[in-house]
Design an enzyme around this catalytic site. Structure first.
Site, PDB file in Angstrom:
ATOM      1  N   TYR A 148       0.824  -1.205   0.000  1.00 40.53           N
ATOM      2  CA  TYR A 148       0.000   0.000   0.000  1.00 40.53           C
ATOM      3  C   TYR A 148       0.864   1.264   0.000  1.00 40.53           C
ATOM      4  CZ  TYR A 148      -3.016  -3.756   1.579  1.00 40.53           C
ATOM      5  OH  TYR A 148      -3.664  -4.956   1.679  1.00 40.53           O
ATOM      6  N   THR A 223      -7.724   1.994  17.559  1.00 44.41           N
ATOM      7  CA  THR A 223      -8.535   2.313  18.742  1.00 44.41           C
ATOM      8  C   THR A 223      -9.276   3.635  18.566  1.00 44.41           C
ATOM      9  OG1 THR A 223      -6.748   3.465  19.924  1.00 44.41           O
ATOM     10  CG2 THR A 223      -6.893   1.066  20.201  1.00 44.41           C
ATOM     11  N   PHE A 224      -9.314   4.132  17.349  1.00 42.18           N
ATOM     12  CA  PHE A 224     -10.067   5.332  17.001  1.00 42.18           C
ATOM     13  C   PHE A 224     -10.922   4.992  15.783  1.00 42.18           C
ATOM     14  CE2 PHE A 224      -5.815   5.456  15.126  1.00 42.18           C
ATOM     15  CZ  PHE A 224      -6.098   5.573  13.775  1.00 42.18           C
TER      16      PHE A 224
END
Length: 319
Positions: A148, A223-224
């Site tokens: 990527y 975690t967001f």
């Protein structure tokens, strides 16, 4: 017709500003992340979510885990108070800091660093060890450069992201001024309010990481929002230390601007998520368990783990 044009314009504004709509509390907090944006449904429906509690009883020794390798060169970065968190991003055009080894089958490039901490009397780390809480946590994100082009693209796809968790403890003596973490902390007064941003001069990721080869790893998510389940987590088995003066500098940061400070920026923690039968693997072992020839020892020999005293490490083999 004018009404239709206005409505379309408003929809476009909403679509372009999802990043500003979420918080860590209230009706835009973690319980609602998966509802306020359809692209974030994994936040509510995912089965491999982060953060988690690292329970020593569920650790499995994996003799095939290699040591981690992190490039040692320095880069320039910019630290920003987003109003939700404190984020450091490597500036464009810098030499790549590559992260390899451990559980990683590809090469990853460091791009972002998130800081989590709590207000006095509150936990500050998203991950815990046997439910033990810590004053702060540094989370380092990198993207798979072999598949990527950047972190934004990579987090949408399997194997796209690595996240390194560094748990933080408090000690009496201050950090040496020349350390990279001390340099970052010295810029905190410049990002007191939302939108504040400051260029941090040459920092070394290797300098910030704890001095240990031992780690715990599991498959999880950011975690967001949008809680993408494309993250290989690596939690080092040793804390880093900052002083009380340093943690107080974090606690002076605000969610709002200079005119409307709002609440402190701290307490920026997502609640812990269930393990859901995921494997917790580690390379932590007794010396006799590690073969110097690089071959795995008898797989029928099991190790059990216990929480350590935190003088040096997080967990240690119990037998």
């Amino acid at each position: 017709m004018l009404w239709f044009v206005v409505v379309v314009g408003l929809v476009d504004v909403v679509r372009c500003n999802w990043e500003n709509w979420w918080t860590y509390d209230g009706i835009s907090g973690p319980a609602y992340w998966g509802l306020i944006n359809p692209a974030w449904t994994m936040c509510n429906k995912g089965r491999r979510q982060s953060p988690i509690d690292l329970d020593p009883a569920f650790l499995n020794y994996d003799c095939k885990l290699e040591n981690m390798s992190v490039d040692k060169q320095s880069v320039s970065a910019r630290i920003t108070n987003t109003g939700q968190s404190l984020v450091l991003r490597v500036e464009d055009g810098q030499l790549a800091i590559n992260i390899t080894g451990g559980p990683l089958a590809y090469k990853y490039q460091f791009q972002e660093m998130y800081f989590h901490w709590g207000e006095p009397g509150r936990p500050g780390a998203e991950h815990t060890v046997n439910h033990q809480q810590f004053p702060a946590e540094i989370q380092i994100y990198g993207f798979n450069t072999q598949l990527y082009s950047n972190l934004t693209v990579a987090r949408e796809f399997p194997g796209g992201v690595v996240a390194i968790s560094v748990l933080v403890k408090i000690k009496d003596s201050p950090l040496k001024k020349e350390t990279s973490l001390a340099q970052i902390i010295s810029h905190l007064p410049e990002v007191t309010y939302r939108g504040g941003s400051s260029r941090v001069g040459f920092i070394s990721l290797a300098d910030i990481l704890p001095r240990t080869d031992d780690f715990i790893t599991y498959e999880g998510s950011t975690t967001f929002p949008g809680c993408w389940e494309t993250v290989t987590w690596i939690v080092f088995n040793k804390p880093v230390y900052i002083s009380q003066h340093d943690i107080d500098a974090f606690r002076r940061l605000k969610q709002g601007d200079r005119h409307h400070e709002k609440a402190p920026l701290g307490n920026n923690l997502r609640p812990q998520q269930p393990l859901n039968n995921r494997a917790l693997r580690t390379n932590i072992a007794l010396p006799a368990q590690k073969d110097v020839q690089g071959e795995c020892s008898d797989p029928s020999t099991l190790l059990t783990y216990q929480q350590n005293s935190w003088l040096n490490t997080v967990v240690s083999p119990a037998n």
